[in-house]
Design an enzyme around this catalytic site. Structure first.
Site, PDB file in Angstrom:
ATOM      1  N   PRO A   3      26.345   9.383 -12.359  1.00  0.00           N
ATOM      2  CA  PRO A   3      26.541   9.728 -13.774  1.00  0.00           C
ATOM      3  C   PRO A   3      27.286  11.045 -13.958  1.00  0.00           C
ATOM      4  O   PRO A   3      27.756  11.341 -15.053  1.00  0.00           O
ATOM      5  CB  PRO A   3      25.118   9.816 -14.327  1.00  0.00           C
ATOM      6  CG  PRO A   3      24.195   9.607 -13.197  1.00  0.00           C
ATOM      7  CD  PRO A   3      24.954   9.223 -11.987  1.00  0.00           C
ATOM      8  N   GLU A  56      17.562   9.148  -7.522  1.00  0.00           N
ATOM      9  CA  GLU A  56      16.933  10.372  -7.010  1.00  0.00           C
ATOM     10  C   GLU A  56      17.961  11.419  -6.602  1.00  0.00           C
ATOM     11  O   GLU A  56      17.621  12.554  -6.332  1.00  0.00           O
ATOM     12  CB  GLU A  56      16.032  10.028  -5.825  1.00  0.00           C
ATOM     13  CG  GLU A  56      16.776   9.334  -4.705  1.00  0.00           C
ATOM     14  CD  GLU A  56      15.837   8.722  -3.661  1.00  0.00           C
ATOM     15  OE1 GLU A  56      16.350   8.088  -2.734  1.00  0.00           O
ATOM     16  OE2 GLU A  56      14.612   8.902  -3.785  1.00  0.00           O
ATOM     17  N   ARG A  78      40.532  -7.803 -10.528  1.00  0.00           N
ATOM     18  CA  ARG A  78      41.283  -8.657 -11.454  1.00  0.00           C
ATOM     19  C   ARG A  78      42.702  -8.164 -11.693  1.00  0.00           C
ATOM     20  O   ARG A  78      43.532  -8.913 -12.185  1.00  0.00           O
ATOM     21  CB  ARG A  78      40.523  -8.811 -12.781  1.00  0.00           C
ATOM     22  CG  ARG A  78      40.373  -7.531 -13.549  1.00  0.00           C
ATOM     23  CD  ARG A  78      39.463  -7.713 -14.753  1.00  0.00           C
ATOM     24  NE  ARG A  78      40.045  -8.559 -15.778  1.00  0.00           N
ATOM     25  CZ  ARG A  78      41.045  -8.181 -16.582  1.00  0.00           C
ATOM     26  NH1 ARG A  78      41.564  -6.983 -16.469  1.00  0.00           N
ATOM     27  NH2 ARG A  78      41.507  -9.004 -17.495  1.00  0.00           N
ATOM     28  N   ASP A  98      45.326  -7.820 -22.271  1.00  0.00           N
ATOM     29  CA  ASP A  98      43.993  -7.223 -22.246  1.00  0.00           C
ATOM     30  C   ASP A  98      43.797  -6.179 -23.335  1.00  0.00           C
ATOM     31  O   ASP A  98      44.701  -5.423 -23.638  1.00  0.00           O
ATOM     32  CB  ASP A  98      43.768  -6.437 -20.936  1.00  0.00           C
ATOM     33  CG  ASP A  98      43.432  -7.332 -19.794  1.00  0.00           C
ATOM     34  OD1 ASP A  98      43.212  -8.528 -20.010  1.00  0.00           O
ATOM     35  OD2 ASP A  98      43.394  -6.805 -18.664  1.00  0.00           O
TER      36      ASP A  98
END
Ligand code: 6GU
Length: 229
Positions: free
Chosen positions: A87, A114, A151, A166
């Site tokens: 993160p 952790e 992709r 897209d």
């Protein structure tokens, strides 16, 4: 392209990549994905890969040694682009996936709730997050990265799965799509789409993309307008 995934939960990766378009890319030889359980590289007789944090505190910390040993077991690891999912990383976006898709070899380490020994960072090239929310582990993030990268490889999507239109490919969201039936519970398909007038259809779709992007993603819209002024 070759992708190696370093994880403590190979079962979270293997069944998923066998399915759908990524599974097809693997069986057609467009991509090789290899999953490595870095617990196998523990130096501990109980196969432990984490330990208490120096300085105290709650939770455990993934040790640097099993991760580095697993990394070094991968042929050609020096040349590979080595990614940590965390993160704390740069938020994944389409242009980052695109830059990854030009690599021959990716190695993705799945971080863990952790946390890991800070020295792990010295052995990797970049850190990627998939958004501002908390996951229990980096496996979900690794799967998202793998899907968005594979992709884009030549030959992976066929013509009617093309990524030319897209969302994000030009920095705009996609236009609304409809298929049969023409009327469902009183809801009609926009007339122009049934007109056969390709120029009018294109104009409608371009307009809808802009409108939708402005309504839903003002940030993308402003950037698009700035670039096309
Ligand atoms: Cl890459 N890992 C974890 N644990 N949580 C996340 C994430 C990654 N990206 C967003 N949340």
């Amino acid at each position: 392209m070759r992708i190696d995934v370093l994880t403590l939960f190979p079962g979270m990766i293997l069944p998923v990549i066998k399915e759908s378009i990524i599974g097809r890319a693997i069986s057609e030889g467009n991509v090789t994905i290899n999953v490595i359980d870095f617990r196998d590289f523990s130096t501990n007789k109980h196969q432990k890969v984490d330990d208490y944090p120096f300085g105290g505190g709650v939770g455990m910390v993934l040790q640097v040694e099993p991760i580095v040993r697993a990394l070094r077991s991968i042929e050609g690891y020096q040349e590979a682009l080595k990614i940590i999912t965390t993160p704390q990383g740069e938020t994944l976006h389409q242009s980052l996936s695109e830059s990854f898709s030009h690599q021959d070899h990716l190695i993705i380490l799945c971080g863990h709730y952790e946390g890991f020994d800070e020295r792990v960072r010295d052995y990797f090239d970049c850190e990627v997050s998939i958004g501002d929310y908390v996951l229990t582990g980096g496996e979900y993030a690794a799967l998202v990265i793998i899907d968005s990268v594979i992709r884009l490889r030549p030959g992976v999507l066929n013509k009617d799965e093309s990524h030319q239109d897209d969302s994000f490919s030009e920095g705009l969201l996609e236009y609304p799509q409809y298929t049969r039936p023409r009327v469902f519970e009183g809801k009609d398909v926009p007339e122009v789409l049934l007109s056969g007038n390709h120029q009018a259809i294109k104009a409608w779709r371009d307009h809808e993309r802009l409108k939708r992007t402005k309504e839903r993603r003002k940030d993308l819209y402003d950037r698009y307008i700035k670039r096309h002024k």
